[in-house]
Structures are given as C-alpha cells and as structure tokens.
Design a protein around this motif. Structure first.
Motif, PDB file in Angstrom:
ATOM      1  N   PRO A 153      28.597  47.878  11.588  1.00 26.44           N
ATOM      2  CA  PRO A 153      27.549  48.552  12.370  1.00 26.44           C
ATOM      3  C   PRO A 153      26.515  47.586  12.948  1.00 26.44           C
ATOM      4  N   LEU A 154      26.154  46.559  12.197  1.00 24.62           N
ATOM      5  CA  LEU A 154      25.218  45.565  12.724  1.00 24.62           C
ATOM      6  C   LEU A 154      25.847  44.758  13.851  1.00 24.62           C
ATOM      7  N   ILE A 155      27.111  44.347  13.643  1.00 21.78           N
ATOM      8  CA  ILE A 155      27.807  43.569  14.668  1.00 21.78           C
ATOM      9  C   ILE A 155      27.923  44.381  15.960  1.00 21.78           C
ATOM     10  N   GLU A 156      28.265  45.661  15.836  1.00 23.75           N
ATOM     11  CA  GLU A 156      28.427  46.502  17.022  1.00 23.75           C
ATOM     12  C   GLU A 156      27.118  46.660  17.797  1.00 23.75           C
ATOM     13  N   ALA A 157      25.994  46.542  17.103  1.00 21.71           N
ATOM     14  CA  ALA A 157      24.690  46.739  17.750  1.00 21.71           C
ATOM     15  C   ALA A 157      24.108  45.453  18.322  1.00 21.71           C
ATOM     16  N   CYS A 158      24.702  44.312  18.037  1.00 18.33           N
ATOM     17  CA  CYS A 158      24.020  43.034  18.276  1.00 18.33           C
ATOM     18  C   CYS A 158      23.707  42.783  19.740  1.00 18.33           C
ATOM     19  N   VAL A 159      24.677  42.982  20.637  1.00 18.83           N
ATOM     20  CA  VAL A 159      24.439  42.693  22.056  1.00 18.83           C
ATOM     21  C   VAL A 159      23.407  43.669  22.623  1.00 18.83           C
ATOM     22  N   ARG A 160      23.545  44.938  22.308  1.00 21.44           N
ATOM     23  CA  ARG A 160      22.606  45.948  22.804  1.00 21.44           C
ATOM     24  C   ARG A 160      21.174  45.647  22.382  1.00 21.44           C
ATOM     25  N   GLU A 161      20.986  45.296  21.104  1.00 22.33           N
ATOM     26  CA  GLU A 161      19.633  45.044  20.610  1.00 22.33           C
ATOM     27  C   GLU A 161      19.047  43.771  21.208  1.00 22.33           C
ATOM     28  N   PRO A 184      30.989  39.090  23.654  1.00 14.63           N
ATOM     29  CA  PRO A 184      29.804  38.322  23.256  1.00 14.63           C
ATOM     30  C   PRO A 184      29.049  37.765  24.459  1.00 14.63           C
ATOM     31  N   LYS A 185      27.781  37.481  24.231  1.00 12.73           N
ATOM     32  CA  LYS A 185      26.990  36.702  25.172  1.00 12.73           C
ATOM     33  C   LYS A 185      26.631  35.372  24.509  1.00 12.73           C
ATOM     34  N   THR A 186      26.275  34.409  25.322  1.00 11.45           N
ATOM     35  CA  THR A 186      25.919  33.098  24.785  1.00 11.45           C
ATOM     36  C   THR A 186      24.530  32.722  25.256  1.00 11.45           C
ATOM     37  N   VAL A 187      23.888  31.858  24.479  1.00  9.34           N
ATOM     38  CA  VAL A 187      22.502  31.457  24.720  1.00  9.34           C
ATOM     39  C   VAL A 187      22.485  29.952  24.951  1.00  9.34           C
ATOM     40  N   GLU A 214      27.344  37.243  18.722  1.00  9.60           N
ATOM     41  CA  GLU A 214      28.756  37.260  18.370  1.00  9.60           C
ATOM     42  C   GLU A 214      29.325  38.642  18.083  1.00  9.60           C
ATOM     43  N   ARG A 215      29.464  39.437  19.132  1.00 13.26           N
ATOM     44  CA  ARG A 215      30.056  40.776  18.985  1.00 13.26           C
ATOM     45  C   ARG A 215      31.510  40.718  18.515  1.00 13.26           C
ATOM     46  N   ALA A 216      32.210  39.613  18.765  1.00 10.00           N
ATOM     47  CA  ALA A 216      33.644  39.544  18.453  1.00 10.00           C
ATOM     48  C   ALA A 216      33.936  39.150  17.011  1.00 10.00           C
ATOM     49  N   SER A 217      32.958  38.634  16.286  1.00  3.80           N
ATOM     50  CA  SER A 217      33.217  38.181  14.908  1.00  3.80           C
ATOM     51  C   SER A 217      33.054  39.330  13.926  1.00  3.80           C
ATOM     52  N   VAL A 218      34.039  40.204  13.921  1.00  3.48           N
ATOM     53  CA  VAL A 218      33.984  41.376  13.050  1.00  3.48           C
ATOM     54  C   VAL A 218      34.491  41.052  11.644  1.00  3.48           C
TER      55      VAL A 218
END
Length: 416
Positions: free
Chosen positions: A114-122, A195-198, A52-56
C-alpha cells in the motif's frame, strides 16, 4: 533560557521528517522541525534518486546454501561485509534471514505494497506544491542484464508481478541500445515505466523543507539527544532555546536509536551502508535514464552533479570512514556497461546509512508506553520513495483521521 511552544516537534529533516512535518502543518498543527544540520544533507542526499513504484519486492536476505556460500567469499560488488563487524550484528542478520524465507517475505510484500502504490501520487502532490518539477524525470528506470541467462530469468519472473499493476517494456539488446544508445554490450533489459527519478534528491528535500517554512513551519537546529519528557510535554534543546510540544515525532532514520533507546525501546534497527561518487561523461555524452545493473547491484543515475554511481550494501560499522572497496568493484563493471563514463568528480566517496528493520518494513505510529511519542523510521532502501506516503499516514493517525491505508503492519508493538 527562552522557550517556544508548538503542537508537534519533528526530529529529523530528511525526506521522512520533512514530509511528516508538511502533512501535519496541512492539518492545522503548529510544527517545529529540528535537525543538527540542513534539511536533505543526511541519508536523503545520497540515494539513487528513484521514486520506486516498481520495487514491490523488499530487499531480502539471500536464501539457499549456494547463495550464502557465494556471499561468504566477500568478493561481490552488490554486498560487502567487514568480517570484524559482522559478529556485532549476527543476531540481527539471523532475524533478517529468517524474515526473508518465502512465507514471511510474502507477508512483508503485502505489508509494504500500500505504501509503494501510493509513493508516486504522494510525491506528485508535494512536487507541485513545492514548485520543483524541474528536479523530476518521468521516464522510469532501466533494469539492465548483461548476461542472457540473467535476462531470461528476469523476463520469466514478469508474469508473477502482473498482480501489482506495473507498466514496463521488455527490451532485447537492439531495443535497449535504441533507447539508451550509450550503453555497451548487454543481453537485454526491463524498462520500468511507473517510477519517477530525481536528479537532485537533496535538492528535492530542501524544496519540501522550504515549502514547510513557507506554510508557517519553523525549522531549528537542535540535538535530538536532548529530548526529555516533562510534565506531560516533550522538550528539545535547540540553538534558539527550549522547544516544547505535546507530541514529538522521531523521524531520524539511522539515528532514531538516539531517542527510542533513551526511553527504553529496544527496536532491532540496523544500518546498511552505501556509497556514491559522481563521474563526468566523455565527449559531452549524456545518460538518458537511470540504469540499474541487476546482476552487480549498483545504479548509474544522471544527477545535477554528474552521473552518480551508487553501490549496493555494505555491512560495516556506521562510524567507520567511507571506503572505496565497493566503488572500485562497481566502477570496473560500470565502465564496461557505460564506456563513455569519464573521470571521478569527488576525491572521497559519499557515505550514507540506510535504516533497516529485520522484517523489511518501517515503524510508523505511536510509541507503546509514552503518550505523545510517535515514530516514523526504518524505511531501509526506500526512504526517498516512501517519505511522503508514510508522512501522510502518520499525520492522519496523529490527527485522529481515518488512515488512508491500514497502519497495523508498521506498528511498534510488533517488536515488544
């Protein structure tokens, strides 16, 4: 009894624990991952599958007397409470409400960004390593608004989110139905593209856990409640005997209190319950995107098991059995939004527990009073999203590296 020695023991094989274990083994540590069940079958299994990159903006307590009165009626689909349970967590709810005022919420937003911004990359890094791209969709999710008033309010809020560098499309009713033809009447939507979805969250965690073992990690079944500190080491009883390590990580999500309370820490960890159930689709229809009904507080997500309907928040005893109250409320609304929703697949809803701290951020870092005891829990609604990002952060702290983000906002010291 036999004894095995490792550099680190990680308690909890959900997304946070597995990610932490992977980042530690990548730094040359010998790691034993311990859980009472298979990886990915706890809270990590039952979420809506959003990276959830969009849930800032963290999920906060409603402000204003009017909102409070509406929720007090206890007839909404997004939040439900057990009147007999609420007195037990009244103090926690007050702290949550206080931390949700506008000024403190800004602090929480800044802390989590900072965690949200890193989520998709990680996640992307681990997805490639684990070879599980087949479980990921890169088409974002759609925030649907059934009423014109709600849609206009959502569009009006968009300029205030520009500082977070989010990508989105604004869809009027016609554009929404062109993008997701199976939907019923709706005023419009915001399609969040980052965001990406699983399509199988439990399967994703299992793939990460298999990667951990492939890289030389050891997974054992064990009881976190057996954890003891002895002669400068940490010991846990497993099905293969005693496991000993200099460092131990508590990544037990809603069960973290089993360990931290044992060693004298009174962190204000509470749980928000959530349910899901799967449905077929009529006539071979398919849902192309994960759909979030912002007004009613539920998600319709295409999964390998079917279309997963996930509920909002329920405040009730963690030990109480699953119930259908929110499922019934949301299903009634969801069938109007998605008329092709078919039959329920399971007979009993799945129940999960979201581990929440009142200031809307996790505890990541060292225990204040015990050498070698580390924490990584309290990710609330964003465990799947933040597992790899917070796992990397803790592994860097434990290895003496310079952390890729400032860990101060997540320190356990804030609750002492």
């Amino acid at each position: 009894m036999s004894e095995q020695r490792f550099d680190v023991v990680v308690l909890g094989a959900g997304i946070v624990g597995v990610s932490t274990a992977l980042h530690l083994i990548a730094r040359g540590r010998s790691v034993c991952l311990i859980d009472r069940g298979e990886p990915g079958l706890g809270t990590s299994y039952g979420n809506a599958g959003l990276i959830e990159r969009a849930s800032v903006i963290p999920y906060s307590f409603p402000q204003g007397l009017g909102n409070l009165l509406r929720y007090a009626l206890n007839n909404r689909s997004d939040v439900r409470y057990d009147p007999f349970y609420v007195p037990r967590i009244a103090g926690w709810l007050y702290r949550f409400w206080r931390e949700s005022n506008p000024d403190r919420l800004k602090v929480a937003i800044a802390a989590m960004l900072p965690l949200i911004e890193a989520c998709v990359r990680e996640h992307d890094y681990l997805i490639v390593e684990a070879g599980c791209r087949n479980l990921i969709r890169a088409n974002g999710w759609i925030e649907v608004h059934r009423s014109t008033e709600s849609f206009h309010a959502a569009v009006k809020r968009l300029p205030s989110l520009q500082q977070y560098r989010l990508s989105y499309d604004v869809l009027d009713s016609a554009a929404l139905h062109a993008r997701e033809p199976g939907l019923g009447e709706a005023a419009g939507a915001i399609h969040w593209l980052d965001p990406k979805t699983v399509i199988n969250p439990g399967g994703l965690v299992k793939a990460y856990a298999d990667l951990f073992v492939t890289k030389g990690g050891v997974f054992l079944y064990g009881d976190a409640g057996s954890t003891v500190q002895r002669d400068g080491n940490w010991q846990v009883t497993t099905d293969k005997g005693l496991v000993t390590a200099k460092d131990i990580v508590v990544a037990l999500g809603p069960q973290a209190g089993i360990v931290f309370r044992k060693f004298g820490y009174g962190f204000p960890l509470a749980v928000k319950r959530g349910h899901h159930i799967h449905f077929t689709m009529k006539g071979g229809a398919q849902l192309g995107h994960s759909i979030v009904d912002d007004e009613a507080g539920y998600v319709l997500a295409p999964m390998v098991q079917g279309v997963r309907l996930t509920t909002g928040i329920e405040f009730a005893s963690p030990d109480a059995p699953p119930n259908r109250i929110q499922i019934r409320r949301t299903e009634k609304i969801a069938r109007k939004l998605l008329p092709q929703l078919g039959d329920q697949i399971e007979t009993t809803p799945w129940l999960g527990l979201r581990p929440c701290l009142p200031d809307m951020r996790p505890i990541i870092g060292a225990a204040p009073n015990h050498k070698g005891l580390w924490f990584n829990f309290g990710h609330a609604h964003h465990g799947l999203t933040l597992g790899p990002a917070s796992g990397r952060l803790l592994a860097e702290m434990m290895s003496g590296e310079r952390p890729y983000i400032d860990p101060t906002p997540y320190s356990a010291h804030r609750f002492l």
